[in-house]
Design an enzyme around this catalytic site. Structure first.
Site, mmCIF file in Angstrom:
data_model
loop_
_atom_site.group_PDB
_atom_site.id
_atom_site.type_symbol
_atom_site.label_atom_id
_atom_site.label_comp_id
_atom_site.label_asym_id
_atom_site.label_seq_id
_atom_site.Cartn_x
_atom_site.Cartn_y
_atom_site.Cartn_z
ATOM 1 C CE LYS A 263 -5.648 1.270 6.599
ATOM 2 N NZ LYS A 263 -4.439 1.658 5.847
ATOM 3 C CB THR B 285 -3.727 8.171 2.312
ATOM 4 O OG1 THR B 285 -2.705 7.401 2.955
ATOM 5 C CG2 THR B 285 -4.135 9.275 3.275
ATOM 6 N NE ARG C 68 -0.948 8.239 5.331
ATOM 7 C CZ ARG C 68 -0.878 7.270 6.217
ATOM 8 N NH1 ARG C 68 0.154 7.169 7.018
ATOM 9 N NH2 ARG C 68 -1.847 6.387 6.305
ATOM 10 C CD GLU D 62 -2.510 1.424 2.663
ATOM 11 O OE1 GLU D 62 -2.829 0.403 3.322
ATOM 12 O OE2 GLU D 62 -2.766 2.582 3.033
HETATM 13 C C1 3PG Z 1 -1.820 3.222 7.902
HETATM 14 O O1 3PG Z 1 -1.972 4.218 7.241
HETATM 15 O O2 3PG Z 1 -2.349 2.158 7.588
HETATM 16 C C2 3PG Z 1 -1.060 3.361 9.188
HETATM 17 O O3 3PG Z 1 -0.413 4.578 9.256
HETATM 18 C C3 3PG Z 1 -0.115 2.259 9.445
HETATM 19 O O4 3PG Z 1 -0.049 2.163 10.802
HETATM 20 P P1 3PG Z 1 1.301 1.746 11.555
HETATM 21 O O5 3PG Z 1 2.294 2.832 11.248
HETATM 22 O O6 3PG Z 1 0.936 1.686 13.005
HETATM 23 O O7 3PG Z 1 1.736 0.421 11.006
#
Ligand code: 3PG
Length: 205
Positions: A129, A69, A45, A41
């Site tokens: 998710k 995102t 960002r 993924e």
């Molecule tokens: C995401 O966008 O899925 C999260 O920022 C990932 O979370 P993590 O940094 O706790 O793995």
């Protein structure tokens, strides 16, 4: 078109990547592939995220490139145009859910409660998710969701680590987990990333 079920079934772990520069980005994806991972993924960002998606989709056809995102229909259009195989959102809106179906792009919406799920099950979404997994209630919360939603499967993300991933993966309603631990922003050591990917891809879902 791939469906989201077959994409998420490919690897127990989907690395969540926030990439700051296009330069030498192949080193990162080589390390992930050599570590046995097949899905990623790439979050929207950073300013180069769409360019990374475009480049990597062309150069790594064996990798399933997800764009994360995705917050609105415009994002969805941009990631499809850039060549993403699928899209991921931290939340679920009817508008995004409908648009993804209309655009024929596999889509993984984010949920953190029953109402979020109910918003989209009428559109036939069965994979979500669970975000932010740890902060929104952790494994106990996810277990509870299997009562009213026995057919729904989740990719928990947010607070997952190499150490706790197995616990999550052993839940019957977990198809895979996501997380940034394989490629933390401060690590540029590709051997270390390859090692982390290898450990992650050897977990079982
Ligand atoms: C995401 O966008 O899925 C999260 O920022 C990932 O979370 P993590 O940094 O706790 O793995």
């Amino acid at each position: 078109m791939d469906n989201i079920n077959s994409i998420l079934s490919l690897s127990p772990v989907m690395p969540v990547l926030t990439i700051n520069k296009l330069d030498k980005v192949e080193y990162l994806f080589d390390a992930l592939l050599e570590g046995g991972l097949k899905t990623v993924e790439i979050t929207l960002r950073t300013s180069c995220a769409l360019e990374v998606i475009e480049k990597i989709s062309k150069e790594y056809p064996s990798l399933k490139i997800g764009a994360g995102t995705v917050l609105n229909n415009e994002n969805l259009q941009s990631v499809k145009d850039a060549g993403a195989t699928f899209a991921v959102s931290p939340g679920s809106t009817l508008s995004l859910g409908k648009k993804a179906i209309e655009m024929k792009i596999p889509f993984l919406p984010g949920i953190s409660n029953s109402s979020d799920i109910m918003n989209l099950i009428n559109l036939d979404y069965k994979f979500f998710k669970f975000f932010p997994a740890q902060a929104a209630g952790g494994i106990e919360y996810l277990k509870s969701l299997s009562g009213p939603f026995p057919e729904i499967m989740f990719c928990p993300t947010g607070g997952i680590t190499q150490e706790n991933a197995n616990k999550w993966l052993s839940q019957k309603n977990v198809i895979c987990v996501g997380g940034s631990w394989i490629v933390p922003s401060q690590i540029n050591d590709y051997n270390e990333i390859r090692k982390r990917a290898l450990l992650a891809s050897n977990l079982s879902n």
